[in-house]
Scaffold this active site. Structure first.
Site, mmCIF file in Angstrom:
data_model
loop_
_atom_site.group_PDB
_atom_site.id
_atom_site.type_symbol
_atom_site.label_atom_id
_atom_site.label_comp_id
_atom_site.label_asym_id
_atom_site.label_seq_id
_atom_site.Cartn_x
_atom_site.Cartn_y
_atom_site.Cartn_z
ATOM 1 N N CYS A 1 0.858 -1.181 0.000
ATOM 2 C CA CYS A 1 0.000 0.000 0.000
ATOM 3 C C CYS A 1 0.896 1.234 0.000
ATOM 4 O O CYS A 1 2.110 1.118 -0.161
ATOM 5 C CB CYS A 1 -0.963 -0.006 1.188
ATOM 6 S SG CYS A 1 -0.135 -0.044 2.797
ATOM 7 N N THR A 2 0.338 2.397 0.198
ATOM 8 C CA THR A 2 1.106 3.637 0.056
ATOM 9 C C THR A 2 2.251 3.745 1.053
ATOM 10 O O THR A 2 3.408 3.919 0.682
ATOM 11 C CB THR A 2 0.180 4.858 0.206
ATOM 12 O OG1 THR A 2 -0.916 4.724 -0.688
ATOM 13 C CG2 THR A 2 0.938 6.145 -0.094
#
Length: 308
Positions: A182-183
Site C-alpha cells: 500500500c502507500t
C-alpha cells in the site's frame, strides 16, 4: 545529497499501532503544537494508535515527531519523509476516530498478528517468484495511475471493501505466497492481519510501503510502473519521491494524468472521463460556476484552494 531536500516543505507520513486508552487527551496538545509551528495536514487518533500525514518546515516537523515519540506507550512511529515545493495541505486537523485506518472488521489487531515485513531491497525478488501472488490493497483510483508489475487490482473504492474481496477470491490466494503493498504500510498492517486470521500462513507486506520503495530503490532497478497517489495537494509522487504531473479532478477528486486530460469529457474543475456520466447537467453547471469563482480568486491573489 537528496535534491528534493532543498524544497521548503518537509512532508511526514507516519503511523504507529499502540494501545492508547486515553487518546482523547492527546488531541489538544497535538493541535496546539502544530498550529504554533505552522504545521498543516491531518492526524488521526484512536485507541489503537496514531496515523497521519503532515507538512511544515524541517524544524517544525522535527518538534512534532519528538512530541509524538514521547507519548507514553507509543514509541517510535513508522515514518516516511518527502518534500514539497508548496504547502500540500490547506489546514491542520487532529481527529478522534474508532480506527486509525478504517477496515471495519472487529478484532483485527496488528500488534498480535501481522504479515512478514519485506524490505524494499528484497521486494523485487519476492514478487518475481512464480509462486507469489501480488495484491495491491489500495483503492481503484490509486491503482489506475501506478502499481507494481503483475499486481492484482481488487477494484475497491474504499478499504472497507477489501475484506470481502479476499473472501471472494480465496481460490486465487490458496497455496501461494501472498505479497501485499500500500502507500505507506498502514493498510497492509490490517490487511495482512486479516488474511492471516483466515488461515493463510505465507503472508508478506512491503515495509514502509510504496513510498519507501520509491525512495530507496533506484529507478533502473525498480519494477514500479507509474506514479504513487498521495492524499495531499501533490496528488502523486514518482521515483525518488519527486512531485509528478498528476492532478485532481476537482469535481470527483479522481487523479488525472496528462493523458486523461485529453479526454473529450475533461473540463477543468467541472468533469473528467471518470465522473462525466455520474453528474447531471445541473451539477456540471454548478461546478463551472465554482471554477469561474476559483479563477477570479486566483487573479485577485486569494487562496487558490477555494472550491477544492
Amino acid at each position: 545529497m537528496d535534491p528534493m531536500s532543498n524544497l521548503p516543505f518537509t512532508v511526514a507520513a507516519l503511523y504507529c499501532f499502540a494501545p492508547l486508552p486515553q487518546y482523547e487527551s492527546l488531541r489538544e496538545p497535538l493541535a496546539q503544537l502544530c498550529c504554533a509551528n505552522g504545521i498543516k495536514g491531518t492526524l488521526l487518533l484512536a485507541a489503537e494508535g496514531i496515523n497521519g500525514t503532515v507538512a511544515g518546515s524541517a524544524g517544525a516537523i522535527e518538534k512534532l515527531i519528538a512530541h509524538i515519540t514521547a507519548i507514553p506507550g507509543l514509541g517510535e512511529p513508522e515514518l516516511k519523509y518527502s518534500h514539497a515545493s508548496e504547502m500540500p495541505f490547506h489546514r491542520m486537523k487532529v481527529r478522534l476516530k474508532r480506527e486509525i485506518v478504517t477496515m471495519g472488521v472487529e478484532g483485527i489487531d496488528p500488534l498480535k498478528s501481522v504479515g512478514t515485513y519485506i524490505a524494499p531491497k528484497d521486494w523485487n525478488a519476492l514478487i518475481a517468484d512464480e509462486n507469489t501472488v501480488v495484491v495491491d490493497t489500495r483503492n481503484d483510483y490509486e491503482y489506475a495511475i501506478g502499481t507494481f508489475e503483475g499486481a492484482i487490482d481488487p477494484q475497491t473504492r474504499t478499504f472497507r471493501e477489501f475484506p470481502e474481496w479476499v473472501k471472494q477470491n480465496r481460490d486465487r490466494l490458496e497455496g501461494k505466497k501472498i505479497a501485499m503493498f500500500c502507500t505507506g504500510g498502514i493498510r497492509c498492517e490490517k490487511a495482512t492481519a486479516f488474511v492471516k486470521g483466515l488461515g493463510f500462513d505465507d503472508v508478506y507486506h512491503l515495509k514502509g510501503g510504496i513510498l519507501k520503495y520509491l525512495e530507496e530503490v533506484p529507478r533502473e532497478q525498480s519494477v514500479w510502473n507509474g506514479e504513487c497517489f498521495v492524499f495531499d495537494e501533490r496528488v502523486a509522487v514518482g521515483h525518488g519521491l519527486a512531485e509528478s504531473d498528476v492532478e485532481l479532478c476537482r469535481a470527483c477528486r479522481r487523479p488525472l494524468t496528462p493523458q486523461d486530460k485529453l479526454s473529450q469529457f475533461f473540463e477543468e474543475g467541472v468533469s473528467c472521463a471518470g465522473c462525466y456520466a455520474e453528474r447531471t447537467p445541473e451539477d456540471r453547471a454548478r461546478y463551472a460556476e465554482r471554477q469561474k469563482q476559483v479563477k477570479l480568486a486566483e487573479k485577485r491573489g486569494a487562496n487558490k484552494h477555494i472550491g477544492s
